[in-house]
Write an enzyme that holds these catalytic residues in place. Structure first.
Site, mmCIF file in Angstrom:
data_model
loop_
_atom_site.group_PDB
_atom_site.id
_atom_site.type_symbol
_atom_site.label_atom_id
_atom_site.label_comp_id
_atom_site.label_asym_id
_atom_site.label_seq_id
_atom_site.Cartn_x
_atom_site.Cartn_y
_atom_site.Cartn_z
ATOM 1 C CB ALA A 58 42.434 26.853 41.634
ATOM 2 N N GLY A 81 42.695 32.198 40.972
ATOM 3 C CA GLY A 81 43.994 32.033 41.620
ATOM 4 C C GLY A 81 45.125 32.727 40.869
ATOM 5 C CD GLU A 125 42.359 34.253 44.705
ATOM 6 O OE1 GLU A 125 42.461 33.164 44.103
ATOM 7 O OE2 GLU A 125 41.615 34.415 45.686
ATOM 8 C CD GLU A 176 37.751 33.051 42.439
ATOM 9 O OE1 GLU A 176 37.195 34.069 41.980
ATOM 10 O OE2 GLU A 176 38.962 32.993 42.675
#
Ligand code: HXC
Length: 270
Positions: free
Chosen positions: A75, A120, A123, A143
């Protein structure tokens, strides 16, 4: 099939394969809200076409990849710095919907991971049906090093891919897996020496898919998704329903007819 232009994505349809390339190389293809929105719109456009194409199946498979040295480096950290908790929740939920939309597409989706697939990015790859990787790829959920936790599905999907033990280690330490270790761990299905071979490999698998009945492939994908996590008896009951549905299709009539006539099937796609 014509798709709109998306500011952060490149799209290309060749031989029934749609390639979606996340294209923010200056930020290693980080998933800003704009990228998430573009992915949402793009996947939903494909899904709509496939739902209404009356057996034409203009897309038989999708490849998701990234421009340059990253698949997706997570992200967008710059953007997240100023987010409120509620905005962060909305960002996470929106991307969850994108990953579910990828899982619900009636055609196989391959993540072609050419470089960093972190946070992300990892993911997004895990929401695809298959993860193919070049030897330059690396995977991880960093993260916790940012004071964050996975927000795009990693807590759910990583243990399914690599098992609960390794998933915990990766999630607690942020350690990155190189492509070969990710392959051995079961995260990556196929490994390639270069980015070119990676895309060729993904195309070749989707060409093999395109020779099968599209309705059967879609049913298999849907059934696998529906039975995930279900007790055996429930999963088997869903499989029997799916088997029944196959018998309602013209593809099944054509596939069995062609076999018995010693001919190649020409599937109507419905
Ligand atoms: C914003 C990013 C970025 C990211 C890289 N960049 N990753 N920008 N968000 N996730 C930017 C850098 O700031 C830099 O911009 C440029 O891309 C190139 O990156 P470098 O760090 O200079 O490249 P390199 O030294 O090769 O290192 C590559 C890297 C590193 C190891 C991938 O960039 C990195 O660690 N990135 C962050 C990875 C990460 O922690 N991802 C998880 C995010 S959290 P400038 O302007 O300086 O050139 C997450 C949570 C998901 O994903 C759930 C949310 C709801």
């Amino acid at each position: 099939m014509q798709l709109p232009v998306y500011p952060t994505l490149l799209t290309d349809i060749r031989d029934g394969v749609l390639t979606i390339t996340v294209n923010r190389p200056d930020a290693l293809n980080a998933l800003s809200t704009r990228v998430v929105q573009d992915l949402e719109h793009c996947i939903s456009a494909v899904s709509e076409v496939l739902a209404n194409d009356d057996g034409a199946w203009p897309v038989r498979g999708v490849i998701i990849t990234g421009t340059g040295k990253a698949f997706v480096a997570g992200a967008d950290i710059r953007e997240m710095e100023g987010m409120t908790p509620d905005e962060a929740h909305a960002h996470s939920s929106r991307m969850h919907q994108v990953t579910l939309a990828v899982e619900q597409l009636p055609v196989p989706v391959i993540a072609a991971v050419n470089g960093f697939a972190l946070g992300g990015g990892c993911e997004l790859a895990m929401a695809c049906d298959l993860i193919y990787a070049a030897s330059s790829a690396s995977f991880g959920q960093p993260e916790v090093g940012l004071g964050l936790v996975p927000g795009f599905g990693g807590s759910v999907r990583l243990p399914r891919y690599v098992g609960p033990g390794l998933a915990r280690e990766l999630l607690f330490t942020g350690r990155r897996l190189k492509a070969d270790e990710a392959h051995r761990a079961g995260l990556v299905t196929a490994l390639f020496d270069s980015a070119e071979e990676l895309l060729d490999g993904a195309h070749s698998t989707l060409a093999a898919v395109a020779r099968q009945s599209p309705t059967a492939v879609a049913l298999v994908k849907r059934t696998l998704s529906e039975i995930e996590g279900k007790p055996t008896a429930e999963g088997l009951a869903l499989e029997a329903e799916s088997f029944r549905t196959a018998f309602t299709t013209q593809d099944k009539a054509e596939g069995t007819r062609a076999f018995l006539a010693k001919e190649r099937p020409s599937f109507p796609g419905r």
